[in-house]
Design an enzyme around this catalytic site. Structure first.
Site, PDB file in Angstrom:
ATOM      1  N   CYS A 274       0.786  -1.070   0.053  1.00 49.91           N
ATOM      2  CA  CYS A 274       0.000  -0.022   0.143  1.00 49.91           C
ATOM      3  C   CYS A 274       1.012   1.112   0.046  1.00 49.91           C
ATOM      4  O   CYS A 274       2.168   1.103   0.483  1.00 49.91           O
ATOM      5  CB  CYS A 274      -1.170   0.029   1.205  1.00 49.91           C
ATOM      6  SG  CYS A 274      -1.999   1.236   1.260  1.00 49.91           S
TER       7      CYS A 274
ATOM      8  N   ASP B 174       0.284   3.756   1.686  1.00 50.81           N
ATOM      9  CA  ASP B 174       0.373   4.373   3.290  1.00 50.81           C
ATOM     10  C   ASP B 174       1.902   4.735   3.617  1.00 50.81           C
ATOM     11  O   ASP B 174       2.759   3.794   3.676  1.00 50.81           O
ATOM     12  CB  ASP B 174      -0.199   3.373   4.054  1.00 50.81           C
ATOM     13  CG  ASP B 174      -0.799   4.023   5.234  1.00 50.81           C
ATOM     14  OD1 ASP B 174       0.162   4.584   5.824  1.00 50.81           O
ATOM     15  OD2 ASP B 174      -1.878   3.844   5.865  1.00 50.81           O
TER      16      ASP B 174
ATOM     17  N   ARG C  39       3.037   4.747   6.262  1.00 51.43           N
ATOM     18  CA  ARG C  39       3.360   4.021   7.444  1.00 51.43           C
ATOM     19  C   ARG C  39       3.786   2.807   7.136  1.00 51.43           C
ATOM     20  O   ARG C  39       4.315   2.024   7.934  1.00 51.43           O
ATOM     21  CB  ARG C  39       2.358   4.150   8.551  1.00 51.43           C
ATOM     22  CG  ARG C  39       1.854   5.279   8.890  1.00 51.43           C
ATOM     23  CD  ARG C  39       0.404   5.659   9.713  1.00 51.43           C
ATOM     24  NE  ARG C  39      -0.700   5.045   8.827  1.00 51.43           N
ATOM     25  CZ  ARG C  39      -1.805   4.771   9.034  1.00 51.43           C
ATOM     26  NH1 ARG C  39      -1.998   5.013  10.417  1.00 51.43           N
ATOM     27  NH2 ARG C  39      -2.793   4.502   8.068  1.00 51.43           N
TER      28      ARG C  39
ATOM     29  N   HIS D 105      -2.113  -3.991   5.005  1.00 53.64           N
ATOM     30  CA  HIS D 105      -1.717  -3.552   6.587  1.00 53.64           C
ATOM     31  C   HIS D 105      -3.299  -3.264   7.124  1.00 53.64           C
ATOM     32  O   HIS D 105      -4.296  -2.925   6.470  1.00 53.64           O
ATOM     33  CB  HIS D 105      -1.191  -2.320   6.538  1.00 53.64           C
ATOM     34  CG  HIS D 105      -1.798  -1.083   6.003  1.00 53.64           C
ATOM     35  ND1 HIS D 105      -2.240  -0.181   6.729  1.00 53.64           N
ATOM     36  CD2 HIS D 105      -1.874  -0.713   4.599  1.00 53.64           C
ATOM     37  CE1 HIS D 105      -2.619   0.811   5.619  1.00 53.64           C
ATOM     38  NE2 HIS D 105      -2.383   0.490   4.643  1.00 53.64           N
TER      39      HIS D 105
ATOM     40  N   CYS E 178      -6.583  -0.245   6.800  1.00 56.71           N
ATOM     41  CA  CYS E 178      -5.971   0.530   5.692  1.00 56.71           C
ATOM     42  C   CYS E 178      -7.263   1.620   5.160  1.00 56.71           C
ATOM     43  O   CYS E 178      -8.306   0.956   5.112  1.00 56.71           O
ATOM     44  CB  CYS E 178      -5.966  -0.648   4.336  1.00 56.71           C
ATOM     45  SG  CYS E 178      -5.484   0.227   2.962  1.00 56.71           S
TER      46      CYS E 178
HETATM   47 CO    CO Z   1      -3.505   1.139   3.115  1.00 56.33          CO
END
Ligand code: CO
Length: 199
Positions: A42, A44, A46, A98, A101
């Site tokens: 992803c 993302d 993080r 994750h 999400c």
């Molecule tokens: Co995500």
């Protein structure tokens, strides 16, 4: 106009530090890359592939998009997979989702998010395939996390179905596809045990 001067400073500090630890690092990496792993994760911020695997530049080939999807017609992702398998000869392809999400969460609400809704429709399909299991859960967090796992399993299947993987396996190439989910709360990767290979 705001500048990104601080990023250049951070970059210099990083390059100096790496150079001090290993004076031949950049020279040898500039000549070739031979990662053993392709990471499909992803976007993302993080969930950074290299950091959470404890890997250096050169060790993992990375493709990231919102909600770590492998869409049959996405030339971007398909090209990454082809290059990784046929040229780099990676031994492992890791699809990593994750928990919590945002893309998965957005696919479950009824709100309009604009253009990205077209991308998220694919996760709505995953929900529809597993509606019975999903609808057994009433807790919203649990529903999101189950769909995060189901989405990874679906994307592992999509990787396996690509012409690249089918041809590689036909030629008995050693490449295994794995499905993992990363936990933002403790930094730990969980194996969904859906690994697939030619034998
Ligand atoms: Co995500």
């Amino acid at each position: 106009m705001s500048t990104i001067q601080h990023l250049f400073e951070k970059n210099r500090q990083w390059a100096d530090r790496v150079n001090k630890e290993n004076p031949t690092f950049f020279k040898s990496l500039s000549e070739q890359q031979s990662p053993k792993y392709l990471w499909i994760g992803c976007s993302d911020s993080r969930v950074p592939a290299n950091e959470l695997l404890g890997m250096q530049p050169g060790e993992v080939f990375v493709h990231r998009n919102i909600a770590n999807q492998v869409i049959h017609t996405d030339l971007n992702c398909l090209s990454v997979i082809q290059f990784a398998v046929e040229v780099l000869k990676v031994e492992h392809i890791i699809v990593c989702g994750h928990y919590g999400c945002g893309g998965v969460m957005a696919s479950l609400d009824d709100k309009s998010h604009g253009l990205i809704d077209n991308w998220l429709h694919h996760i709505e399909d995953v929900y529809r395939f597993h509606k019975e299991a999903m609808d057994k859960l009433s807790d919203e967090k649990e529903r999101v996390n189950l769909l995060c796992e189901l989405n990874v399993i679906e994307q592992v299947a999509n990787v396996c179905k690509t012409t690249t993987l089918q041809n590689a396996w036909l030629a008995k190439q050693n490449v295994t596809v794995h499905g993992l989910v990363y936990n933002l709360r403790d930094g730990i990767l969980n194996d969904l045990n859906v690994s697939a290979s030619s034998s």
